[in-house]
Write an enzyme that holds these catalytic residues in place. Structure first.
Site, PDB file in Angstrom:
ATOM      1  N   ARG A  75      -5.684  -2.218   8.508  1.00 16.29           N
ATOM      2  CA  ARG A  75      -6.794  -3.086   8.099  1.00 16.29           C
ATOM      3  C   ARG A  75      -6.303  -4.192   7.164  1.00 16.29           C
ATOM      4  NH1 ARG A  75      -8.421   2.080   6.212  1.00 16.29           N
ATOM      5  NH2 ARG A  75      -7.568   2.460   4.160  1.00 16.29           N
ATOM      6  N   ARG A 112       1.923  -4.950   6.121  1.00 15.69           N
ATOM      7  CA  ARG A 112       1.183  -3.923   5.384  1.00 15.69           C
ATOM      8  C   ARG A 112       2.005  -2.642   5.434  1.00 15.69           C
ATOM      9  NH1 ARG A 112      -4.970  -2.808   4.268  1.00 15.69           N
ATOM     10  NH2 ARG A 112      -4.636  -0.957   2.996  1.00 15.69           N
ATOM     11  N   GLU A 129     -11.971  -5.166  -5.344  1.00 17.88           N
ATOM     12  CA  GLU A 129     -12.552  -3.824  -5.158  1.00 17.88           C
ATOM     13  C   GLU A 129     -11.815  -2.751  -5.964  1.00 17.88           C
ATOM     14  OE1 GLU A 129     -11.945  -5.844  -2.326  1.00 17.88           O
ATOM     15  OE2 GLU A 129     -14.045  -6.437  -2.317  1.00 17.88           O
ATOM     16  N   ASN A 130     -10.595  -3.070  -6.425  1.00 21.74           N
ATOM     17  CA  ASN A 130      -9.804  -2.054  -7.137  1.00 21.74           C
ATOM     18  C   ASN A 130     -10.403  -1.648  -8.493  1.00 21.74           C
ATOM     19  OD1 ASN A 130      -6.553  -3.206  -5.901  1.00 21.74           O
ATOM     20  ND2 ASN A 130      -7.871  -1.576  -5.142  1.00 21.74           N
ATOM     21  N   TRP A 131     -11.383  -2.404  -9.005  1.00 20.58           N
ATOM     22  CA  TRP A 131     -12.042  -2.001 -10.266  1.00 20.58           C
ATOM     23  C   TRP A 131     -12.783  -0.684 -10.101  1.00 20.58           C
ATOM     24  CZ3 TRP A 131     -10.250  -4.761 -14.104  1.00 20.58           C
ATOM     25  CH2 TRP A 131      -9.913  -6.087 -13.915  1.00 20.58           C
ATOM     26  N   ASP A 160       0.826  -1.204   0.000  1.00 24.15           N
ATOM     27  CA  ASP A 160       0.000   0.000   0.000  1.00 24.15           C
ATOM     28  C   ASP A 160       0.865   1.261   0.000  1.00 24.15           C
ATOM     29  OD1 ASP A 160      -2.283   1.484   0.020  1.00 24.15           O
ATOM     30  OD2 ASP A 160      -2.757   1.151   2.123  1.00 24.15           O
ATOM     31  N   ASN A 186       1.341   3.453  -2.860  1.00 24.13           N
ATOM     32  CA  ASN A 186       1.889   3.919  -4.148  1.00 24.13           C
ATOM     33  C   ASN A 186       1.344   5.302  -4.503  1.00 24.13           C
ATOM     34  OD1 ASN A 186       3.005   1.398  -4.319  1.00 24.13           O
ATOM     35  ND2 ASN A 186       1.565   0.628  -5.844  1.00 24.13           N
ATOM     36  N   GLY A 187       0.036   5.492  -4.271  1.00 27.45           N
ATOM     37  CA  GLY A 187      -0.609   6.769  -4.612  1.00 27.45           C
ATOM     38  C   GLY A 187      -0.008   7.917  -3.822  1.00 27.45           C
TER      39      GLY A 187
HETATM   40  C1  FPP Z   1      -2.057   0.270  -3.186  1.00 24.34           C
HETATM   41  O1  FPP Z   1      -1.571   1.572  -3.235  1.00 24.34           O
HETATM   42  C2  FPP Z   1      -1.515  -0.497  -4.275  1.00 24.34           C
HETATM   43  C3  FPP Z   1      -2.243  -1.084  -5.249  1.00 24.34           C
HETATM   44  C4  FPP Z   1      -3.713  -1.003  -5.309  1.00 24.34           C
HETATM   45  C5  FPP Z   1      -1.617  -1.811  -6.352  1.00 24.34           C
HETATM   46  C6  FPP Z   1      -0.329  -2.504  -6.056  1.00 24.34           C
HETATM   47  C7  FPP Z   1       0.369  -2.637  -7.327  1.00 24.34           C
HETATM   48  C8  FPP Z   1       1.700  -2.542  -7.547  1.00 24.34           C
HETATM   49  C9  FPP Z   1       2.680  -2.435  -6.478  1.00 24.34           C
HETATM   50  C10 FPP Z   1       2.213  -2.509  -8.935  1.00 24.34           C
HETATM   51  C11 FPP Z   1       1.814  -3.632  -9.792  1.00 24.34           C
HETATM   52  C12 FPP Z   1       2.470  -4.888  -9.381  1.00 24.34           C
HETATM   53  C13 FPP Z   1       3.075  -5.722 -10.232  1.00 24.34           C
HETATM   54  C14 FPP Z   1       3.656  -6.982  -9.727  1.00 24.34           C
HETATM   55  C15 FPP Z   1       3.187  -5.440 -11.656  1.00 24.34           C
HETATM   56  P1  FPP Z   1      -2.588   2.779  -3.347  1.00 24.34           P
HETATM   57  O2  FPP Z   1      -2.704   3.158  -4.756  1.00 24.34           O
HETATM   58  O3  FPP Z   1      -3.884   2.413  -2.691  1.00 24.34           O
HETATM   59  O4  FPP Z   1      -1.849   3.881  -2.517  1.00 24.34           O
HETATM   60  P2  FPP Z   1      -2.534   5.066  -1.675  1.00 24.34           P
HETATM   61  O5  FPP Z   1      -3.276   4.395  -0.536  1.00 24.34           O
HETATM   62  O6  FPP Z   1      -1.354   5.850  -1.212  1.00 24.34           O
HETATM   63  O7  FPP Z   1      -3.414   5.807  -2.614  1.00 24.34           O
END
Ligand code: FPP
Length: 240
Positions: free
Chosen positions: A191, A185, A64-66, A17, A19-20
């Site tokens: 969670r 996590r 749920e990510n869709w 978690d 990345n965003g």
């Molecule tokens: C959550 O971060 C992350 C994800 C929903 C996707 C995870 C995917 C990757 C790490 C890349 C793809 C993986 C491979 C193996 C190609 P978030 O976007 O919810 O972060 P935030 O809570 O800060 O917004």
């Protein structure tokens, strides 16, 4: 239960978690955060090999990510395809089996095809196992297992009386995947987000504020150190 067994870390699962937020902090689009996250996957795969952790399972895309904007979903699916294209050779060289759990038939055709190809190509690799949870949810997995069990009872291949926890486990997406010993996590949220609900019954949990793209070997080592200090009793009592 002896201490050797209790400290063994055979299966590590990670909710990747943050990345965003990693991207936001740099004024970059969210997709760049996912790219940095995908780049980090191989680093952690390598560290797991170094620390002798046989199974690594990563939560890459939930059922749920869709709900996310189409552009973000597309970027994630493209990254998955790219990851396979670029890293399959490495997996072969390093004897890593590439595996996936989830409703895989619901993935876009191109990503799904690449995924199945990579799984097929590495099927006989006997070293580490990298499992991506894709279009995955813990509740859907349990519901899917229940449906398969009902079908097996209906067609006479399964006796109702034989359904216990071990029998149920054989209907999960990957019956060979052991329960995770440790679930990490990143990014500080407290969670489970529908991850491995059946398998996590007695997993140790570790949450760090570090965002996934910044979660490197040093952070993994801190998690492993915390795990080594845990007293795993599985509902019982350890000998003094
Ligand atoms: C959550 O971060 C992350 C994800 C929903 C996707 C995870 C995917 C990757 C790490 C890349 C793809 C993986 C491979 C193996 C190609 P978030 O976007 O919810 O972060 P935030 O809570 O800060 O917004």
């Amino acid at each position: 239960m002896g201490s050797e067994k209790t400290k063994q870390l055979n299966h590590l699962a990670i909710i990747m978690d943050g990345n965003g937020r990693w991207a936001q902090a740099r004024n970059l689009p969210r997709s760049e955060g996912h790219r940095a996250g995908a780049d980090n996957v191989l680093e952690i795969v390598k560290s797991c090999r170094k620390f002798n952790i046989k199974y690594l399972t990563l939560y890459a895309f939930s059922t749920e990510n869709w709900k996310r904007p189409a552009a973000e979903v597309n970027a994630l699916m493209l990254l998955l395809g790219e990851f396979i294209d670029k890293k399959l050779k490495f997996m072969q060289q390093e004897n890593i089996r590439f595996n996936a759990i989830g409703r895989l038939s619901g993935l876009p055709e191109s990503a799904g095809k690449k995924l199945l190809y990579a799984m097929e190509q590495t099927r006989n690799n006997s070293g580490n196992v990298l499992t991506l949870a894709l279009n995955y949810g813990g509740r859907p997995e349990i519901a899917d297992a229940a449906r398969k069990i009902a079908m097996a009872v209906k067609n006479g291949t399964l006796d109702v009386e034989s359904i216990d926890e071990a029998a149920f486990g054989r209907f999960l997406y990957d019956p060979e995947l052991p329960d995770p010993d440790l679930v990490i996590r990143t990014s500080g949220e407290l969670r489970l987000s529908n991850f491995l609900l059946w398998q996590m019954a007695y997993s140790e949990l570790y949450v760090t504020d570090v965002l996934w793209p910044d979660f490197k070997e040093k952070e993994l080592q801190s998690a492993l150190q915390a795990f080594a200090g845990r007293d795993r009793r599985f509902g019982g009592v350890n000998k003094a």
